[in-house]
Scaffold this motif. Structure first.
Motif, PDB file in Angstrom:
ATOM      1  N   GLY A 222     -14.563  11.394  -1.403  1.00  0.00           N
ATOM      2  CA  GLY A 222     -13.405  12.039  -1.037  1.00  0.00           C
ATOM      3  C   GLY A 222     -12.487  11.929  -0.256  1.00  0.00           C
ATOM      4  O   GLY A 222     -12.241  10.616  -0.077  1.00  0.00           O
ATOM      5  N   SER A 223     -11.705  12.352  -0.850  1.00  0.00           N
ATOM      6  CA  SER A 223      -9.978  12.250   0.045  1.00  0.00           C
ATOM      7  C   SER A 223      -9.608  12.431   1.237  1.00  0.00           C
ATOM      8  O   SER A 223      -9.289  12.182   1.729  1.00  0.00           O
ATOM      9  CB  SER A 223      -9.101  13.415  -1.044  1.00  0.00           C
ATOM     10  N   ASP A 224     -11.046  12.992   1.763  1.00  0.00           N
ATOM     11  CA  ASP A 224     -10.589  13.134   3.281  1.00  0.00           C
ATOM     12  C   ASP A 224     -12.520  12.361   3.458  1.00  0.00           C
ATOM     13  O   ASP A 224     -12.551  12.577   5.219  1.00  0.00           O
ATOM     14  CB  ASP A 224     -10.467  13.973   3.860  1.00  0.00           C
ATOM     15  N   GLY A 225     -12.275  11.480   3.124  1.00  0.00           N
ATOM     16  CA  GLY A 225     -14.217  10.965   3.549  1.00  0.00           C
ATOM     17  C   GLY A 225     -13.748   9.532   3.863  1.00  0.00           C
ATOM     18  O   GLY A 225     -14.426   8.876   4.805  1.00  0.00           O
ATOM     19  N   PHE A 226     -11.722   9.952   4.298  1.00  0.00           N
ATOM     20  CA  PHE A 226     -12.057   8.092   5.518  1.00  0.00           C
ATOM     21  C   PHE A 226     -11.098   8.253   6.126  1.00  0.00           C
ATOM     22  O   PHE A 226      -9.478   8.847   5.565  1.00  0.00           O
ATOM     23  CB  PHE A 226     -12.369   7.049   4.395  1.00  0.00           C
ATOM     24  N   ASP A 227     -10.891   7.561   7.231  1.00  0.00           N
ATOM     25  CA  ASP A 227      -9.551   6.985   8.501  1.00  0.00           C
ATOM     26  C   ASP A 227      -8.666   6.715   7.997  1.00  0.00           C
ATOM     27  O   ASP A 227      -7.218   6.568   8.627  1.00  0.00           O
ATOM     28  CB  ASP A 227      -9.800   8.117   9.482  1.00  0.00           C
ATOM     29  N   VAL A 228      -8.935   5.256   7.756  1.00  0.00           N
ATOM     30  CA  VAL A 228      -8.326   4.340   7.744  1.00  0.00           C
ATOM     31  C   VAL A 228      -8.503   3.505   6.467  1.00  0.00           C
ATOM     32  O   VAL A 228      -9.513   3.290   5.670  1.00  0.00           O
ATOM     33  CB  VAL A 228      -8.952   2.899   8.892  1.00  0.00           C
ATOM     34  N   VAL A 229      -7.804   2.372   6.009  1.00  0.00           N
ATOM     35  CA  VAL A 229      -7.759   1.798   4.812  1.00  0.00           C
ATOM     36  C   VAL A 229      -7.034   0.417   5.220  1.00  0.00           C
ATOM     37  O   VAL A 229      -6.628   0.318   5.662  1.00  0.00           O
ATOM     38  CB  VAL A 229      -7.080   2.104   3.178  1.00  0.00           C
ATOM     39  N   TYR A 230      -8.280  -0.699   5.784  1.00  0.00           N
ATOM     40  CA  TYR A 230      -7.465  -1.793   5.797  1.00  0.00           C
ATOM     41  C   TYR A 230      -7.733  -2.532   4.761  1.00  0.00           C
ATOM     42  O   TYR A 230      -8.466  -2.925   4.176  1.00  0.00           O
ATOM     43  CB  TYR A 230      -8.937  -2.631   6.642  1.00  0.00           C
ATOM     44  N   SER A 231      -6.178  -2.956   4.444  1.00  0.00           N
ATOM     45  CA  SER A 231      -6.687  -4.443   2.621  1.00  0.00           C
ATOM     46  C   SER A 231      -7.016  -5.426   3.639  1.00  0.00           C
ATOM     47  O   SER A 231      -4.732  -5.953   3.771  1.00  0.00           O
ATOM     48  CB  SER A 231      -5.750  -3.692   2.067  1.00  0.00           C
ATOM     49  N   HIS A 232      -7.217  -6.480   2.670  1.00  0.00           N
ATOM     50  CA  HIS A 232      -6.062  -7.541   2.662  1.00  0.00           C
ATOM     51  C   HIS A 232      -5.014  -8.528   2.104  1.00  0.00           C
ATOM     52  O   HIS A 232      -4.649  -9.265   2.500  1.00  0.00           O
ATOM     53  CB  HIS A 232      -7.440  -9.092   2.422  1.00  0.00           C
ATOM     54  N   ASP A 234      -0.577  -7.243   0.768  1.00  0.00           N
ATOM     55  CA  ASP A 234      -0.070  -6.145   0.109  1.00  0.00           C
ATOM     56  C   ASP A 234       0.022  -5.373  -1.271  1.00  0.00           C
ATOM     57  O   ASP A 234      -0.312  -4.339  -1.821  1.00  0.00           O
ATOM     58  CB  ASP A 234       1.303  -6.472   0.492  1.00  0.00           C
ATOM     59  N   ALA A 235      -0.515  -6.799  -2.504  1.00  0.00           N
ATOM     60  CA  ALA A 235      -0.329  -6.381  -3.718  1.00  0.00           C
ATOM     61  C   ALA A 235      -2.267  -4.753  -3.650  1.00  0.00           C
ATOM     62  O   ALA A 235      -1.672  -4.706  -3.966  1.00  0.00           O
ATOM     63  CB  ALA A 235      -0.760  -7.480  -4.525  1.00  0.00           C
ATOM     64  N   MET A 236      -2.900  -5.635  -3.306  1.00  0.00           N
ATOM     65  CA  MET A 236      -3.894  -4.104  -3.115  1.00  0.00           C
ATOM     66  C   MET A 236      -3.328  -3.060  -2.544  1.00  0.00           C
ATOM     67  O   MET A 236      -3.609  -1.868  -2.760  1.00  0.00           O
ATOM     68  CB  MET A 236      -5.427  -5.289  -2.418  1.00  0.00           C
ATOM     69  N   THR A 237      -3.088  -3.051  -1.486  1.00  0.00           N
ATOM     70  CA  THR A 237      -2.886  -2.048  -0.942  1.00  0.00           C
ATOM     71  C   THR A 237      -1.988  -1.022  -1.333  1.00  0.00           C
ATOM     72  O   THR A 237      -1.573  -0.490  -1.448  1.00  0.00           O
ATOM     73  CB  THR A 237      -1.685  -1.988   0.590  1.00  0.00           C
ATOM     74  N   LEU A 238       0.306  -1.728  -1.850  1.00  0.00           N
ATOM     75  CA  LEU A 238       0.500  -1.237  -2.708  1.00  0.00           C
ATOM     76  C   LEU A 238      -0.199  -0.591  -4.005  1.00  0.00           C
ATOM     77  O   LEU A 238      -0.031   0.376  -4.501  1.00  0.00           O
ATOM     78  CB  LEU A 238       1.869  -2.082  -3.122  1.00  0.00           C
ATOM     79  N   GLY A 239      -1.148  -0.708  -4.737  1.00  0.00           N
ATOM     80  CA  GLY A 239      -2.166  -0.641  -5.537  1.00  0.00           C
ATOM     81  C   GLY A 239      -2.720   0.295  -5.084  1.00  0.00           C
ATOM     82  O   GLY A 239      -2.571   1.465  -5.833  1.00  0.00           O
ATOM     83  N   ALA A 240      -3.502   0.601  -3.895  1.00  0.00           N
ATOM     84  CA  ALA A 240      -3.942   2.051  -3.439  1.00  0.00           C
ATOM     85  C   ALA A 240      -3.910   3.104  -3.434  1.00  0.00           C
ATOM     86  O   ALA A 240      -3.282   3.826  -3.246  1.00  0.00           O
ATOM     87  CB  ALA A 240      -4.827   1.184  -2.405  1.00  0.00           C
ATOM     88  N   VAL A 255      -4.464   6.072   8.112  1.00  0.00           N
ATOM     89  CA  VAL A 255      -3.701   4.392   9.151  1.00  0.00           C
ATOM     90  C   VAL A 255      -4.497   4.147   7.818  1.00  0.00           C
ATOM     91  O   VAL A 255      -5.114   3.101   7.338  1.00  0.00           O
ATOM     92  CB  VAL A 255      -4.646   4.277  10.230  1.00  0.00           C
ATOM     93  N   VAL A 256      -2.706   2.970   7.144  1.00  0.00           N
ATOM     94  CA  VAL A 256      -2.998   2.490   6.467  1.00  0.00           C
ATOM     95  C   VAL A 256      -2.356   0.150   7.185  1.00  0.00           C
ATOM     96  O   VAL A 256      -1.544   0.667   7.073  1.00  0.00           O
ATOM     97  CB  VAL A 256      -2.050   1.892   4.732  1.00  0.00           C
ATOM     98  N   ILE A 257      -3.072   0.067   6.800  1.00  0.00           N
ATOM     99  CA  ILE A 257      -2.629  -1.631   7.229  1.00  0.00           C
ATOM    100  C   ILE A 257      -3.209  -2.693   6.469  1.00  0.00           C
ATOM    101  O   ILE A 257      -4.625  -2.679   5.188  1.00  0.00           O
ATOM    102  CB  ILE A 257      -3.953  -1.759   8.037  1.00  0.00           C
ATOM    103  N   THR A 258      -1.849  -3.369   6.195  1.00  0.00           N
ATOM    104  CA  THR A 258      -2.175  -4.698   5.644  1.00  0.00           C
ATOM    105  C   THR A 258      -1.644  -5.929   5.326  1.00  0.00           C
ATOM    106  O   THR A 258      -1.276  -6.022   6.948  1.00  0.00           O
ATOM    107  CB  THR A 258      -1.459  -4.345   4.096  1.00  0.00           C
ATOM    108  N   ASN A 275       1.222   1.632   7.887  1.00  0.00           N
ATOM    109  CA  ASN A 275       1.027   1.992   9.218  1.00  0.00           C
ATOM    110  C   ASN A 275       1.320   0.510  10.398  1.00  0.00           C
ATOM    111  O   ASN A 275       2.363   0.052  10.978  1.00  0.00           O
ATOM    112  CB  ASN A 275       0.580   2.973  10.189  1.00  0.00           C
ATOM    113  N   CYS A 276       1.030  -0.820   9.551  1.00  0.00           N
ATOM    114  CA  CYS A 276       0.809  -1.884   9.771  1.00  0.00           C
ATOM    115  C   CYS A 276       0.663  -2.521   8.916  1.00  0.00           C
ATOM    116  O   CYS A 276      -0.350  -2.759   8.056  1.00  0.00           O
ATOM    117  CB  CYS A 276      -0.269  -2.085  11.124  1.00  0.00           C
ATOM    118  N   VAL A 277       1.645  -4.227   9.215  1.00  0.00           N
ATOM    119  CA  VAL A 277       2.446  -5.339   8.477  1.00  0.00           C
ATOM    120  C   VAL A 277       1.243  -6.600   8.723  1.00  0.00           C
ATOM    121  O   VAL A 277       2.466  -6.803   9.623  1.00  0.00           O
ATOM    122  CB  VAL A 277       3.046  -4.836   7.487  1.00  0.00           C
ATOM    123  N   VAL A 278       0.499  -7.399   8.460  1.00  0.00           N
ATOM    124  CA  VAL A 278       0.369  -8.660   9.762  1.00  0.00           C
ATOM    125  C   VAL A 278       1.291  -9.354   8.532  1.00  0.00           C
ATOM    126  O   VAL A 278       1.044  -9.535   7.732  1.00  0.00           O
ATOM    127  CB  VAL A 278      -1.340  -8.668   9.434  1.00  0.00           C
TER     128      VAL A 278
END
Ligand code: GYE
Length: 326
Positions: A222-232, A234-240, A255-258, A275-278
């Motif tokens: 669901g659209s409010d089923g998670f609070d954080v996206v941690y993506s390994h 940037d390409a996947m993050t931008l797609g998400a 919170v989006v971390i890439t 929110n965060c770019v490693v």
């Protein structure tokens, strides 16, 4: 007469000197340009990879080395074929970026038997025999994962969250950045009871898969089923993000971390979409060619070389000109 002899001597000397320096120059040029580096790049899956390829090409040019490059389009068999062709060609050094960690021993034994040193660039291999490669040049992915986790703890504190459900979009299975970005992150957050990773899905470092993963995750939780996206990456993050931003009901404080730090991701951070770019630098070419130089000059090299890296986050002053992507 004496004047004539002197002139002939001077002429001979001049010719001799030019001849000599001309010869030295050609030999020097030949020295550099006769060095051939065989480079097996794993693919062209992300901006990171494209920048990495460009960095290798530029550095080879700067050092005056010939670069035989093969792009494997994400296929391990193609990388193995490329390495075999470099051995047949008797290149001076083989550089490759292993798509996955396992399955390299045989071909690397062949390189070793042929006396050709191998530099692993960007990713590691899993082997019992460390003598199969001479050096590794690439990021410390475990430290990158830890940086992502440390950011999340700080963010949860700032948001005063009691619970945070995390979805993780992973890079290519069995690749070093996938394993270590996951491990580093888990080692930091698993100490803290506020965090639960509710799902880890395989996005193969591809933007299209990032989109697909996010569609599936939204359908499942669901659209409010998670609070954080941690993506390994940037390409996947931008797609998400493309999918998330078209979906109703996604919490504003998701919170989006890439990981990587390509320009589009850093711009998205500045725009408040991430929110965060490693950081993970693709500019490894110069360090690789330095090693090639040392190796071909018969000097010893360090086994591991990792660049200094950090992270850009929404806690930073994002107007600072040093906050920029590649
Ligand atoms: O993060 C990703 C790329 O191996 C560090 O591969 C590299 C990763 C990078 O496709 O964008």
């Amino acid at each position: 007469m004496r004047k004539g002899i002197a002139m002939i001597l001077a002429l001979a000397l001049l010719l001799g000197l030019t001849g000599c320096s001309g010869k030295q120059e050609t030999e020097k040029e030949k020295d550099d340009s006769s060095i051939v580096v065989g480079f097996s790049q794993l693919g062209a899956e992300s901006s990171w990879r494209i920048a990495n390829t460009a960095s290798m090409e530029q550095a080879a040019k700067d050092f005056g080395y010939g670069l035989m490059m093969e792009n494997a389009n994400q296929k391990q068999e193609k990388q193995i074929d490329a390495i075999r062709s470099f051995i047949a060609y008797q290149v001076d050094v083989i550089v490759f970026s292993p798509i996955v960690e396992t399955g390299w021993d045989n071909v690397l034994k062949e390189a070793k038997q042929a006396g050709i040193p191998v530099i692993l660039m960007d990713r590691m291999i899993n082997t019992q025999d460390d003598s199969l490669y001479t050096a590794y040049v690439g990021a410390d992915f475990y430290a990158e994962g830890r940086r992502a986790g440390e950011y999340l703890i700080r963010k949860a504190d700032a948001l005063e969250k009691a619970q945070m459900r995390i979805v993780e979009i992973c890079g290519t299975a069995d690749s070093t950045p996938m394993r270590d970005r996951q491990q580093g992150f888990m080692d930091v957050i698993s100490q803290d009871s506020r965090f639960t990773v509710i799902d880890s899905v395989d996005g193969d470092f591809l933007r299209s898969k990032g989109e697909e993963c996010m569609r599936d995750l939204l359908a499942k939780y669901g659209s409010d089923g998670f609070d954080v996206v941690y993506s390994h990456n940037d390409a996947m993050t931008l797609g998400a993000l493309d999918v998330l931003e078209k979906t109703e009901g996604v919490p504003k404080d998701l919170v989006v971390i890439t990981v990587d730090g390509e320009k589009d991701a850093v711009d998205a951070l500045k725009a408040g979409r991430i929110n965060c770019v490693v950081q993970c630098t693709p500019n490894l070419g110069i360090s690789v060619m330095r090693l090639v130089k040392e190796l071909t000059e018969g000097r010893g090299v360090l086994k591991t070389y990792s660049p200094e890296e950090g992270a850009f986050t929404d806690f930073d002053d994002l107007t600072d000109p040093r906050v920029e992507g590649f």
